[in-house]
Design an enzyme around this catalytic site. Structure first.
Site, PDB file in Angstrom:
ATOM      1  CB  CYS A  51      75.226  -2.414  65.416  1.00  0.00           C
ATOM      2  SG  CYS A  51      73.958  -1.458  64.851  1.00  0.00           S
ATOM      3  CB  CYS A  54      74.076   2.251  58.283  1.00  0.00           C
ATOM      4  SG  CYS A  54      73.893   3.601  59.469  1.00  0.00           S
ATOM      5  CB  CYS A 146      78.419   5.122  64.846  1.00  0.00           C
ATOM      6  SG  CYS A 146      77.182   4.316  65.802  1.00  0.00           S
ATOM      7  CB  CYS A 184      70.834   5.446  65.458  1.00  0.00           C
ATOM      8  SG  CYS A 184      71.728   4.147  66.199  1.00  0.00           S
ATOM      9  CG  HIS A 221      58.361  20.633  67.954  1.00  0.00           C
ATOM     10  ND1 HIS A 221      57.411  19.585  68.728  1.00  0.00           N
ATOM     11  CD2 HIS A 221      58.302  21.848  68.174  1.00  0.00           C
ATOM     12  CE1 HIS A 221      56.705  20.476  69.384  1.00  0.00           C
ATOM     13  NE2 HIS A 221      57.149  21.798  69.105  1.00  0.00           N
ATOM     14  CB  CYS A 224      55.526  16.270  65.154  1.00  0.00           C
ATOM     15  SG  CYS A 224      54.694  14.884  66.189  1.00  0.00           S
ATOM     16  CB  CYS A 244      52.453  16.391  72.520  1.00  0.00           C
ATOM     17  SG  CYS A 244      54.051  16.697  72.391  1.00  0.00           S
ATOM     18  CB  CYS A 250      59.021  13.389  72.497  1.00  0.00           C
ATOM     19  SG  CYS A 250      59.111  13.426  70.608  1.00  0.00           S
ATOM     20  CB  CYS A 259      61.815  10.587  60.586  1.00  0.00           C
ATOM     21  SG  CYS A 259      63.548  10.437  61.015  1.00  0.00           S
ATOM     22  CB  CYS A 271      59.956   7.167  66.533  1.00  0.00           C
ATOM     23  SG  CYS A 271      61.413   6.504  65.993  1.00  0.00           S
ATOM     24  CB  CYS A 278      61.626  11.654  68.389  1.00  0.00           C
ATOM     25  SG  CYS A 278      63.269  12.278  67.618  1.00  0.00           S
ATOM     26  CB  CYS A 281      68.496   8.094  66.443  1.00  0.00           C
ATOM     27  SG  CYS A 281      67.839   8.017  65.015  1.00  0.00           S
TER      28      CYS A 281
END
Length: 303
Positions: A51, A54, A146, A184, A221, A224, A244, A250, A259, A271, A278, A281
């Protein structure tokens, strides 16, 4: 274009800090930026079933920013989304790059092996173009889930036979240095930082799935901000509730990425901070199991 050594060192310092590398690598990373700026480290960016997310993510880079990336550092032979060339000029640019060789091949998108005609560049199937381009590359960087593992294009029933780059190359009997940057989309720091390291330091330390360990070495995790709530078994069961998000589906408990430490959009959000699950991805299995939803909702409270 004349750029001072001070500029290279400043931008390299930002990258070294963002990647969590040793400060002793600063001079080498500055050298890598200089090589990219003066065209001594060309990049060929090819796109399969994707798509272009990236590519958009790359343009959200913060240090250096997108203007510096495109006008100062990325010596792009060709990029289907960003290049101005079209038609015969685009084909000629790619063919010239492949003939010259020595570039870093960045691949975005999955490879259709079942229906090769599902993705073509000019008159050539992408799967065949990929193999030709990979033979002449010094290294291959698979950007996004991908490209790394098949991702959304490989979701069942996968009529095109979409798969990740490493599987496609293995089936072609070709072995090349390869790095996977799943996500993603992939975070811009993962992309830019990896290119810098490949140029001057060499291949980064990779795990069994060929991912750089300094980006994918820990479970989300474990990092987080809601981890304490998980330990207390204080779970949200409906959208908007405190707690949570494990019971909402998640997938941070099985997803490896940074992330939570890095953040997105300049570190503004990610996210979980946005009170979403989450969705995993960056997992190799992302989107490949129709029985494994991205979200689990309490159906008793739906309206």
């Amino acid at each position: 274009m004349k750029i001072t050594r001070r500029t290279f060192l400043k931008d390299a310092g930002l990258l070294v800090a963002a990647m969590g590398l040793e400060p002793t690598l600063l001079p080498k990373m500055a050298d890598a930026l200089e090589e990219m700026a003066y065209g001594r480290a060309p990049i060929l960016w090819l796109q399969g079933l994707s798509c272009s997310g990236c590519s958009v993510s790359l343009l959200n880079s913060e240090s250096p920013g997108p203007a510096d990336l495109l006008t100062r550092y990325l010596s792009l032979y060709f990029h289907q989304t960003l290049s101005a060339a079209t038609g015969p000029s685009a084909v000629a640019a790619v063919e010239k790059a492949i003939a010259k060789g020595g570039y870093i091949l960045v691949v975005e998108g999955a490879v259709p092996l079942g229906i090769k005609e599902a993705c073509k560049f000019a008159d050539e199937n992408f799967a065949d173009q990929l193999v030709r381009a990979a033979r002449s590359a010094q290294a291959i960087v698979c950007t996004g889930t991908c490209s790394a593992y098949g991702g959304v294009p490989a979701a069942p029933p996968n009529l095109t036979g979409a798969t990740g780059v490493s599987i496609a190359l293995n089936k072609a009997g070709l072995s090349r240095p390869l790095i996977n940057l799943p996500g993603c989309p992939a975070h811009p720091a993962w992309i830019v930082g990896t290119l810098m390291q490949v140029l001057k330091v060499g291949l980064p330390e990779l795990d069994a799935l060929q991912r750089p360990t300094h980006f994918y070495g820990h479970l989300l995790h474990e990092q987080c901000p809601l981890f304490a709530l998980y330990q207390k078994k204080h779970f949200a069961e409906n959208l908007g509730e405190d707690g949570c998000l494990f019971k909402m589906g998640c997938q941070g408990v099985i997803t490896q990425a940074d992330c939570s430490l890095r953040g997105w959009n300049g570190g503004v959000n990610w996210c979980i901070r946005g009170r979403s699950n989450c969705i995993g991805c960056a997992r190799p299995e992302f989107a490949l199991d129709p029985q494994f939803p991205f979200f689990r909702l309490n159906e008793d409270n739906l309206f």
